[in-house]
Design a protein around this motif. Structure first.
Motif, PDB file in Angstrom:
ATOM      1  N   PHE A   1       0.794  -1.230   0.000  1.00 12.69           N
ATOM      2  CA  PHE A   1       0.000   0.000   0.000  1.00 12.69           C
ATOM      3  C   PHE A   1       0.827   1.281   0.000  1.00 12.69           C
ATOM      4  O   PHE A   1       0.383   2.295  -0.523  1.00 12.69           O
ATOM      5  CB  PHE A   1      -0.970   0.005   1.179  1.00 12.69           C
ATOM      6  CG  PHE A   1      -2.000  -1.088   1.078  1.00 12.69           C
ATOM      7  CD1 PHE A   1      -2.962  -1.062   0.088  1.00 12.69           C
ATOM      8  CD2 PHE A   1      -1.993  -2.151   1.965  1.00 12.69           C
ATOM      9  CE1 PHE A   1      -3.911  -2.068  -0.026  1.00 12.69           C
ATOM     10  CE2 PHE A   1      -2.940  -3.165   1.859  1.00 12.69           C
ATOM     11  CZ  PHE A   1      -3.892  -3.121   0.863  1.00 12.69           C
ATOM     12  N   ILE A   2       2.016   1.263   0.564  1.00 14.24           N
ATOM     13  CA  ILE A   2       2.841   2.469   0.632  1.00 14.24           C
ATOM     14  C   ILE A   2       3.888   2.476  -0.477  1.00 14.24           C
ATOM     15  O   ILE A   2       3.960   3.415  -1.278  1.00 14.24           O
ATOM     16  CB  ILE A   2       3.534   2.611   2.005  1.00 14.24           C
ATOM     17  CG1 ILE A   2       2.510   2.547   3.146  1.00 14.24           C
ATOM     18  CG2 ILE A   2       4.383   3.889   2.054  1.00 14.24           C
ATOM     19  CD1 ILE A   2       1.448   3.619   3.115  1.00 14.24           C
ATOM     20  N   ASP A   3       4.680   1.409  -0.536  1.00 14.65           N
ATOM     21  CA  ASP A   3       5.772   1.358  -1.518  1.00 14.65           C
ATOM     22  C   ASP A   3       5.279   1.031  -2.924  1.00 14.65           C
ATOM     23  O   ASP A   3       5.868   1.472  -3.902  1.00 14.65           O
ATOM     24  CB  ASP A   3       6.819   0.322  -1.114  1.00 14.65           C
ATOM     25  CG  ASP A   3       7.463   0.637   0.227  1.00 14.65           C
ATOM     26  OD1 ASP A   3       7.536   1.831   0.581  1.00 14.65           O
ATOM     27  OD2 ASP A   3       7.891  -0.312   0.916  1.00 14.65           O
ATOM     28  N   GLY A   4       4.233   0.211  -3.021  1.00 13.58           N
ATOM     29  CA  GLY A   4       3.742  -0.221  -4.331  1.00 13.58           C
ATOM     30  C   GLY A   4       4.645  -1.258  -4.974  1.00 13.58           C
ATOM     31  O   GLY A   4       4.514  -1.568  -6.151  1.00 13.58           O
ATOM     32  N   VAL A   5       5.560  -1.817  -4.202  1.00 13.17           N
ATOM     33  CA  VAL A   5       6.480  -2.853  -4.661  1.00 13.17           C
ATOM     34  C   VAL A   5       6.524  -3.909  -3.561  1.00 13.17           C
ATOM     35  O   VAL A   5       6.746  -3.583  -2.395  1.00 13.17           O
ATOM     36  CB  VAL A   5       7.901  -2.285  -4.894  1.00 13.17           C
ATOM     37  CG1 VAL A   5       8.856  -3.378  -5.352  1.00 13.17           C
ATOM     38  CG2 VAL A   5       7.868  -1.143  -5.888  1.00 13.17           C
ATOM     39  N   PHE A   6       6.290  -5.180  -3.927  1.00 13.66           N
ATOM     40  CA  PHE A   6       6.233  -6.210  -2.887  1.00 13.66           C
ATOM     41  C   PHE A   6       6.762  -7.539  -3.392  1.00 13.66           C
ATOM     42  O   PHE A   6       6.879  -7.772  -4.594  1.00 13.66           O
ATOM     43  CB  PHE A   6       4.798  -6.366  -2.373  1.00 13.66           C
ATOM     44  CG  PHE A   6       3.847  -6.944  -3.397  1.00 13.66           C
ATOM     45  CD1 PHE A   6       3.538  -8.289  -3.407  1.00 13.66           C
ATOM     46  CD2 PHE A   6       3.271  -6.123  -4.353  1.00 13.66           C
ATOM     47  CE1 PHE A   6       2.663  -8.817  -4.341  1.00 13.66           C
ATOM     48  CE2 PHE A   6       2.392  -6.639  -5.293  1.00 13.66           C
ATOM     49  CZ  PHE A   6       2.095  -7.987  -5.286  1.00 13.66           C
ATOM     50  N   ASN A   7       7.088  -8.405  -2.444  1.00 13.02           N
ATOM     51  CA  ASN A   7       7.543  -9.754  -2.737  1.00 13.02           C
ATOM     52  C   ASN A   7       6.343 -10.572  -3.213  1.00 13.02           C
ATOM     53  O   ASN A   7       5.390 -10.774  -2.465  1.00 13.02           O
ATOM     54  CB  ASN A   7       8.163 -10.380  -1.476  1.00 13.02           C
ATOM     55  CG  ASN A   7       8.740 -11.757  -1.721  1.00 13.02           C
ATOM     56  OD1 ASN A   7       8.464 -12.400  -2.728  1.00 13.02           O
ATOM     57  ND2 ASN A   7       9.540 -12.218  -0.792  1.00 13.02           N
ATOM     58  N   GLY A   8       6.398 -11.031  -4.443  1.00 10.57           N
ATOM     59  CA  GLY A   8       5.299 -11.795  -5.012  1.00 10.57           C
ATOM     60  C   GLY A   8       5.310 -13.260  -4.616  1.00 10.57           C
ATOM     61  O   GLY A   8       4.447 -14.025  -5.045  1.00 10.57           O
ATOM     62  N   ASP A   9       6.263 -13.666  -3.778  1.00  9.04           N
ATOM     63  CA  ASP A   9       6.373 -15.065  -3.364  1.00  9.04           C
ATOM     64  C   ASP A   9       6.673 -15.160  -1.868  1.00  9.04           C
ATOM     65  O   ASP A   9       7.658 -15.762  -1.470  1.00  9.04           O
ATOM     66  CB  ASP A   9       7.467 -15.760  -4.178  1.00  9.04           C
ATOM     67  CG  ASP A   9       7.544 -17.249  -3.920  1.00  9.04           C
ATOM     68  OD1 ASP A   9       6.533 -17.859  -3.555  1.00  9.04           O
ATOM     69  OD2 ASP A   9       8.649 -17.810  -4.074  1.00  9.04           O
ATOM     70  N   PRO A  10       5.816 -14.551  -1.036  1.00  6.69           N
ATOM     71  CA  PRO A  10       6.091 -14.633   0.400  1.00  6.69           C
ATOM     72  C   PRO A  10       5.687 -15.999   0.941  1.00  6.69           C
ATOM     73  O   PRO A  10       4.590 -16.477   0.689  1.00  6.69           O
ATOM     74  CB  PRO A  10       5.223 -13.531   0.993  1.00  6.69           C
ATOM     75  CG  PRO A  10       4.058 -13.465   0.066  1.00  6.69           C
ATOM     76  CD  PRO A  10       4.611 -13.774  -1.310  1.00  6.69           C
ATOM     77  N   HIS A  11       6.579 -16.645   1.634  1.00  2.00           N
ATOM     78  CA  HIS A  11       6.267 -17.909   2.302  1.00  2.00           C
ATOM     79  C   HIS A  11       7.253 -18.085   3.453  1.00  2.00           C
ATOM     80  O   HIS A  11       8.266 -17.376   3.512  1.00  2.00           O
ATOM     81  CB  HIS A  11       6.284 -19.092   1.324  1.00  2.00           C
ATOM     82  CG  HIS A  11       7.582 -19.303   0.633  1.00  2.00           C
ATOM     83  ND1 HIS A  11       8.678 -19.877   1.250  1.00  2.00           N
ATOM     84  CD2 HIS A  11       7.973 -18.997  -0.619  1.00  2.00           C
ATOM     85  CE1 HIS A  11       9.686 -19.932   0.396  1.00  2.00           C
ATOM     86  NE2 HIS A  11       9.291 -19.400  -0.738  1.00  2.00           N
ATOM     87  N   PRO A  12       6.978 -18.992   4.374  1.00  2.00           N
ATOM     88  CA  PRO A  12       7.824 -19.129   5.568  1.00  2.00           C
ATOM     89  C   PRO A  12       9.300 -19.369   5.269  1.00  2.00           C
ATOM     90  O   PRO A  12      10.156 -18.971   6.053  1.00  2.00           O
ATOM     91  CB  PRO A  12       7.210 -20.320   6.310  1.00  2.00           C
ATOM     92  CG  PRO A  12       5.789 -20.338   5.870  1.00  2.00           C
ATOM     93  CD  PRO A  12       5.798 -19.860   4.439  1.00  2.00           C
TER      94      PRO A  12
END
Length: 148
Positions: free
Chosen positions: A38-49
């Motif tokens: 929501f803030i950066d507009g850039v995120f990890n598309g593969d978040p997992h443990p």
């Protein structure tokens, strides 16, 4: 991990000493990912443990940003509206945002299927959403009722 051992030699995993405050860790992860989206507009598309490390000093280490995705500001606003509607369980707003603002279309735009899929993909997979079906069964039933 065979590759890790092959590259760096034998490595012994040191497990964390309990008690860990898992609720606090999960809350921090949610805040980080929300900030990315929501803030950066850039995120990890593969978040997992496997991409989260608990550092010895208690900090979290996030690794493997090979699947980075970008979201335009207007899309972030629309997605934020969907999240708010989901938090309020406002079925009418969820359906409107999903179908109109997010331009999600299906064969007949069945509002019940729209609501259930929006809840499932973006909020929860509780019994009130998926019923007694497992993941595969739920998605098959949704596809049968209103194909995408």
């Amino acid at each position: 991990n065979y590759t890790f051992g092959f590259l760096f030699g034998k490595y012994t995993i040191k497990w964390s000493d309990p008690p860990l405050n898992l609720a606090e860790i999960i809350q921090l992860l949610l805040q980080v990912h929300a900030h990315e989206i929501f803030i950066d507009g850039v995120f990890n598309g593969d978040p997992h443990p496997g991409n989260v490390l608990l550092m010895e000093d208690g900090r979290l280490g996030l690794i493997d940003y090979g699947q980075v995705k970008r979201i335009a500001p207007e899309t972030r606003v629309t997605y934020a509206k969907l999240i708010i509607a989901l938090c309020e369980d406002n079925k009418d707003d969820i359906i409107r945002i999903w179908n109109k603002d997010m331009n999600q279309k299906s064969r007949v735009n069945d509002p019940d299927v729209t609501y259930l899929l929006a809840c499932f993909w973006h909020d929860r997979n509780t019994r009130d959403v998926v019923g007694n079906w497992n993941l595969h069964q739920f998605l098959e039933v949704m596809e049968e009722r209103d194909p995408v």
